[in-house]
Design an enzyme around this catalytic site. Structure first.
Site, PDB file in Angstrom:
ATOM      1  N   THR A  24       0.813  -1.221   0.000  1.00 25.54           N
ATOM      2  CA  THR A  24       0.000   0.000   0.000  1.00 25.54           C
ATOM      3  C   THR A  24       0.846   1.271   0.000  1.00 25.54           C
ATOM      4  OG1 THR A  24      -0.112   0.098   2.419  1.00 25.54           O
ATOM      5  CG2 THR A  24      -1.816  -1.188   1.301  1.00 25.54           C
ATOM      6  N   ASP A  25       0.169   2.358  -0.322  1.00 28.00           N
ATOM      7  CA  ASP A  25       0.797   3.664  -0.188  1.00 28.00           C
ATOM      8  C   ASP A  25       0.465   4.210   1.208  1.00 28.00           C
ATOM      9  OD1 ASP A  25      -1.841   4.597  -0.301  1.00 28.00           O
ATOM     10  OD2 ASP A  25      -1.662   5.270  -2.382  1.00 28.00           O
ATOM     11  N   LEU A  26       0.781   5.451   1.464  1.00 34.35           N
ATOM     12  CA  LEU A  26       0.569   6.025   2.801  1.00 34.35           C
ATOM     13  C   LEU A  26      -0.896   6.051   3.224  1.00 34.35           C
ATOM     14  CD1 LEU A  26       3.103   8.985   2.767  1.00 34.35           C
ATOM     15  CD2 LEU A  26       3.210   6.891   4.115  1.00 34.35           C
TER      16      LEU A  26
END
Length: 156
Positions: free
Chosen positions: A27-29
């Protein structure tokens, strides 16, 4: 001692189902799956489908390393992705793979990543069989037959 085995998925009729879980590293942030990870998941599903069909990619590649002119490998020649909804951290995702067209040197496939019944990302692609020098060549006959049997299986 019980040893775990890698996931391979299951074949259900003319489709292959492969499960993945969205981990933090995917995932990203914001906790949304990074777009390129769908490509990785789709590749893993296709690779495990080949194993389940009895297609030994490594042996075919190594056969070409002996200098006898044999050997080859599959390579994605085109792919189209359509992102539908985001997968999120801790989601259980199932990749469904079907073979939609079989040629002498290539096949077309369709893959979709789902969370439950909800489509997340869809791929249509063409995979070509190539020599180790990168030129198109006919797939081994037994591999084409394995794909043909997979395509024509009745739903279980």
């Amino acid at each position: 001692m019980v040893k775990p085995t890698p996931p391979g998925g299951v074949i259900d009729g003319s489709q292959h189902l492969y499960a993945v879980r969205v981990y933090y590293e995917d995932t990203d942030l914001s906790g949304i799956t990074y777009h390129a990870n769908y490509l990785r998941w789709f590749e893993r599903a296709r690779s495990d489908l080949l194993r389940m069909l009895g297609i030994d990619q490594r042996a075919e590649i190594e056969a070409g390393a002996d200098g006898e002119g044999a050997g080859g490998a599959y390579a994605v020649s085109e792919i189209h992705l359509k992102y539908l909804r985001p997968a999120k951290l801790d989601d259980d995702v199932v990749i469904t793979t079907t073979c939609t067209e079989l040629g002498a040197a290539s096949c077309r496939m369709h893959q979709i990543a789902r969370r439950g019944e909800e489509g997340l990302c869809e791929a249509t692609l063409r995979v070509g069989f190539i020599s180790l020098e990168g030129r198109p060549k006919r797939q081994p006959a037994e591999w084409r037959e394995a794909f043909n049997q997979f395509m024509t299986r009745e739903d279980s």
